[in-house]
Write an enzyme that holds these catalytic residues in place. Structure first.
Site, PDB file in Angstrom:
ATOM      1  N   MET A 156       0.823  -1.215   0.000  1.00 30.22           N
ATOM      2  CA  MET A 156       0.000   0.000   0.000  1.00 30.22           C
ATOM      3  C   MET A 156       0.853   1.259   0.000  1.00 30.22           C
ATOM      4  O   MET A 156       0.763   2.121   0.871  1.00 30.22           O
ATOM      5  CB  MET A 156      -0.936  -0.064   1.231  1.00 30.22           C
ATOM      6  CG  MET A 156      -2.054   0.952   1.257  1.00 30.22           C
ATOM      7  SD  MET A 156      -2.976   1.086  -0.268  1.00 30.22           S
ATOM      8  CE  MET A 156      -4.266  -0.128  -0.017  1.00 30.22           C
ATOM      9  N   ARG A 158       2.309   4.513  -2.702  1.00 27.70           N
ATOM     10  CA  ARG A 158       1.580   5.536  -3.468  1.00 27.70           C
ATOM     11  C   ARG A 158       0.649   4.912  -4.504  1.00 27.70           C
ATOM     12  O   ARG A 158      -0.499   5.311  -4.656  1.00 27.70           O
ATOM     13  CB  ARG A 158       2.565   6.431  -4.223  1.00 27.70           C
ATOM     14  CG  ARG A 158       3.431   7.295  -3.374  1.00 27.70           C
ATOM     15  CD  ARG A 158       4.235   8.225  -4.291  1.00 27.70           C
ATOM     16  NE  ARG A 158       5.330   8.827  -3.580  1.00 27.70           N
ATOM     17  CZ  ARG A 158       6.528   8.256  -3.410  1.00 27.70           C
ATOM     18  NH1 ARG A 158       6.758   7.066  -3.946  1.00 27.70           N
ATOM     19  NH2 ARG A 158       7.467   8.857  -2.734  1.00 27.70           N
ATOM     20  N   ILE A 159       1.168   3.926  -5.234  1.00 25.43           N
ATOM     21  CA  ILE A 159       0.367   3.367  -6.340  1.00 25.43           C
ATOM     22  C   ILE A 159      -0.777   2.505  -5.781  1.00 25.43           C
ATOM     23  O   ILE A 159      -1.904   2.556  -6.280  1.00 25.43           O
ATOM     24  CB  ILE A 159       1.263   2.572  -7.320  1.00 25.43           C
ATOM     25  CG1 ILE A 159       2.351   3.495  -7.893  1.00 25.43           C
ATOM     26  CG2 ILE A 159       0.438   1.982  -8.462  1.00 25.43           C
ATOM     27  CD1 ILE A 159       3.421   2.802  -8.731  1.00 25.43           C
ATOM     28  N   THR A 238       1.539  -5.152 -11.680  1.00 23.80           N
ATOM     29  CA  THR A 238       2.229  -4.052 -12.382  1.00 23.80           C
ATOM     30  C   THR A 238       3.464  -3.639 -11.583  1.00 23.80           C
ATOM     31  O   THR A 238       4.000  -2.554 -11.805  1.00 23.80           O
ATOM     32  CB  THR A 238       1.312  -2.818 -12.534  1.00 23.80           C
ATOM     33  OG1 THR A 238       0.769  -2.493 -11.246  1.00 23.80           O
ATOM     34  CG2 THR A 238       0.198  -3.048 -13.520  1.00 23.80           C
ATOM     35  N   SER A 239       3.909  -4.481 -10.635  1.00 27.45           N
ATOM     36  CA  SER A 239       5.032  -4.073  -9.777  1.00 27.45           C
ATOM     37  C   SER A 239       6.361  -4.504 -10.403  1.00 27.45           C
ATOM     38  O   SER A 239       6.932  -3.768 -11.214  1.00 27.45           O
ATOM     39  CB  SER A 239       4.857  -4.627  -8.362  1.00 27.45           C
ATOM     40  OG  SER A 239       4.860  -6.043  -8.345  1.00 27.45           O
ATOM     41  N   ARG A 240       6.816  -5.693 -10.072  1.00 26.58           N
ATOM     42  CA  ARG A 240       8.015  -6.254 -10.702  1.00 26.58           C
ATOM     43  C   ARG A 240       7.756  -7.735 -10.944  1.00 26.58           C
ATOM     44  O   ARG A 240       7.133  -8.414 -10.111  1.00 26.58           O
ATOM     45  CB  ARG A 240       9.241  -6.084  -9.802  1.00 26.58           C
ATOM     46  CG  ARG A 240       9.850  -4.706  -9.841  1.00 26.58           C
ATOM     47  CD  ARG A 240      10.475  -4.375 -11.211  1.00 26.58           C
ATOM     48  NE  ARG A 240      11.104  -3.060 -11.272  1.00 26.58           N
ATOM     49  CZ  ARG A 240      10.493  -1.952 -11.709  1.00 26.58           C
ATOM     50  NH1 ARG A 240       9.246  -1.980 -12.130  1.00 26.58           N
ATOM     51  NH2 ARG A 240      11.161  -0.803 -11.754  1.00 26.58           N
ATOM     52  N   GLU A 269      12.313 -10.210 -18.164  1.00 30.05           N
ATOM     53  CA  GLU A 269      11.948  -9.381 -19.324  1.00 30.05           C
ATOM     54  C   GLU A 269      13.103  -9.282 -20.300  1.00 30.05           C
ATOM     55  O   GLU A 269      14.246  -9.149 -19.866  1.00 30.05           O
ATOM     56  CB  GLU A 269      11.537  -7.990 -18.829  1.00 30.05           C
ATOM     57  CG  GLU A 269      10.272  -8.048 -17.990  1.00 30.05           C
ATOM     58  CD  GLU A 269       9.843  -6.694 -17.440  1.00 30.05           C
ATOM     59  OE1 GLU A 269      10.423  -5.671 -17.832  1.00 30.05           O
ATOM     60  OE2 GLU A 269       8.926  -6.682 -16.610  1.00 30.05           O
ATOM     61  N   HIS A 287       5.328  -4.401 -20.160  1.00 32.05           N
ATOM     62  CA  HIS A 287       5.792  -3.402 -19.189  1.00 32.05           C
ATOM     63  C   HIS A 287       5.447  -1.963 -19.627  1.00 32.05           C
ATOM     64  O   HIS A 287       6.347  -1.153 -19.880  1.00 32.05           O
ATOM     65  CB  HIS A 287       7.302  -3.550 -18.949  1.00 32.05           C
ATOM     66  CG  HIS A 287       7.737  -3.024 -17.605  1.00 32.05           C
ATOM     67  ND1 HIS A 287       8.770  -3.560 -16.881  1.00 32.05           N
ATOM     68  CD2 HIS A 287       7.276  -1.991 -16.842  1.00 32.05           C
ATOM     69  CE1 HIS A 287       8.925  -2.896 -15.751  1.00 32.05           C
ATOM     70  NE2 HIS A 287       8.027  -1.926 -15.696  1.00 32.05           N
ATOM     71  N   ALA A 289       2.932   0.038 -17.926  1.00 32.02           N
ATOM     72  CA  ALA A 289       2.034   0.718 -16.979  1.00 32.02           C
ATOM     73  C   ALA A 289       2.284   2.225 -16.869  1.00 32.02           C
ATOM     74  O   ALA A 289       1.344   2.993 -16.694  1.00 32.02           O
ATOM     75  CB  ALA A 289       2.112   0.061 -15.608  1.00 32.02           C
TER      76      ALA A 289
HETATM   77  C1  DGY Z   1       9.152   2.022 -12.869  1.00 35.13           C
HETATM   78  O1  DGY Z   1       9.257   3.257 -12.983  1.00 35.13           O
HETATM   79  O2  DGY Z   1       9.674   1.407 -11.948  1.00 35.13           O
HETATM   80  C2  DGY Z   1       8.333   1.315 -13.890  1.00 35.13           C
HETATM   81  O3  DGY Z   1       8.392  -0.042 -13.791  1.00 35.13           O
HETATM   82  C3  DGY Z   1       8.656   1.776 -15.297  1.00 35.13           C
HETATM   83  O4  DGY Z   1       8.065   2.998 -15.418  1.00 35.13           O
END
Ligand code: DGY
Length: 322
Positions: A156, A158-159, A238-240, A269, A287, A289
């Site tokens: 939890m 910012r995103i 959408t993290s890693r 990746e 990748h 996002a």
């Molecule tokens: C980041 O900034 O960490 C993203 O994965 C790519 O924008």
């Protein structure tokens, strides 16, 4: 000054560097893909600043190759798992990232993936384009409702919070887990309920990952975790990539342990696990996002501003503590 930018980034960032140090100070390695490691090791010798992408590994070897002149590595990303921050510290090199500017864009995209996976957008589009759609069907490509469902947020920051704000508009119940619990007032403002990981797995209809990659979060989602999730659930990352065991995810998608997944990041990746490519119920994206015109411009600008501040002897705004 000698500054290397490892990929063509939006002009907003490059112009900040050009104005501060002159065109002749900046080398942009004009590559479509990541610069080959051997070449990078060669050209960093004697530079003052490096503006790398998340595709470049910054470690002792590279820092040694750069030499004592290097003062800052300004990552063009908020995540910095590509950088050995301890090694940078040992070399007296400051590391910065680009927090804040990509929060909303990334949350928008996590939401896009969540909806696309739940409502089978990829499958529907492939079905139509393949000429298989012969008539409307009451049983055709049925998906999962988002409104009124329970969203579980893993991480939890910012995103994660931006994700939770969007969930309010869909009348969702939002539960979350993290190593730290938010202040009660902040939880209340977003109608959040803090739970442990087990509860998150068991009760969520949707799980969205927003944690950084650390030794603790590596493979945080593997066979055991997917087995505890609802068979109707949708998983989004959408993290890693390495937060998720891709082989286990593919197994869970194929066996119906979970309903669908929306995945933007991958373990190795740009390679994608072949078993995942076979899953019709996975929406797989390269990748992207943070990939909006405005956000990528802002990221480049922030990375450049960090360099300008550092080379002028100031503390850059986004120093990573490691
Ligand atoms: C980041 O900034 O960490 C993203 O994965 C790519 O924008």
């Amino acid at each position: 000054m000698k500054i290397i930018v490892t990929r063509i980034v939006p002009d907003r960032g490059l112009n900040i560097l050009r104005e501060a140090f002159g065109e002749e100070s900046i080398t942009v390695t004009q590559q479509d893909g990541p610069i080959p490691r051997a070449e990078l090791l060669k050209i960093v010798a004697g530079i003052d600043a490096l503006l790398p992408m998340l595709t470049e590994r910054i470690d002792d070897e590279l820092l040694d190759a750069a030499g004592p002149q290097l003062k800052i590595v300004a990552n063009n990303a908020v995540g910095y798992d590509n950088i050995d921050v301890a090694a940078a510290k040992r070399h007296g090199v400051i590391v910065t990232n680009t927090p804040g500017v990509l929060t909303e864009t990334t949350a928008d995209f996590a939401w896009t993936l969540m909806m696309a996976a739940a409502r089978r957008v990829g499958e529907g589009e492939r079905f139509l384009r393949a000429g298989k759609w012969t008539c409307w069907g009451p049983m055709q490509l049925l998906g999962m409702d988002i409104h009124g469902a329970t969203l579980g947020i893993f991480g939890m920051g910012r995103i994660g919070q931006a994700m939770a704000r969007r969930a309010l508009g869909f009348g969702m119940k939002v539960i979350y887990t993290d190593t730290f619990r938010m202040a009660v007032g902040a939880e209340k403002a977003l109608s959040l309920t803090y739970v442990d990981k087990e509860t998150l797995l068991r009760e969520s209809d949707f799980i969205s990952c927003h944690c950084p990659l650390t030794p603790e979060t590596r493979h945080a989602f593997s066979t055991a975790e997917f087995a505890k999730m609802k068979p109707t659930s949708v998983f989004v990352n959408t993290s890693r990539g390495p937060v998720v065991d891709e082989a286990a995810l593919a197994g869970a998608l194929k066996s119906g342990k979970i309903f669908a997944a929306g995945i933007d990041v991958f373990e190795q990746e740009p390679k994608v696990h072949p078993a995942l490519l076979e899953c019709e119920n996975a929406v797989l994206i390269p990748h992207l996002a943070s990939a909006s015109v405005e956000t990528r411009s802002r990221m480049a600008a922030i990375a450049a501003q960090n360099i300008v501040a550092c080379l002028r002897g100031e503390v850059p705004p986004n120093v990573v503590q490691g």
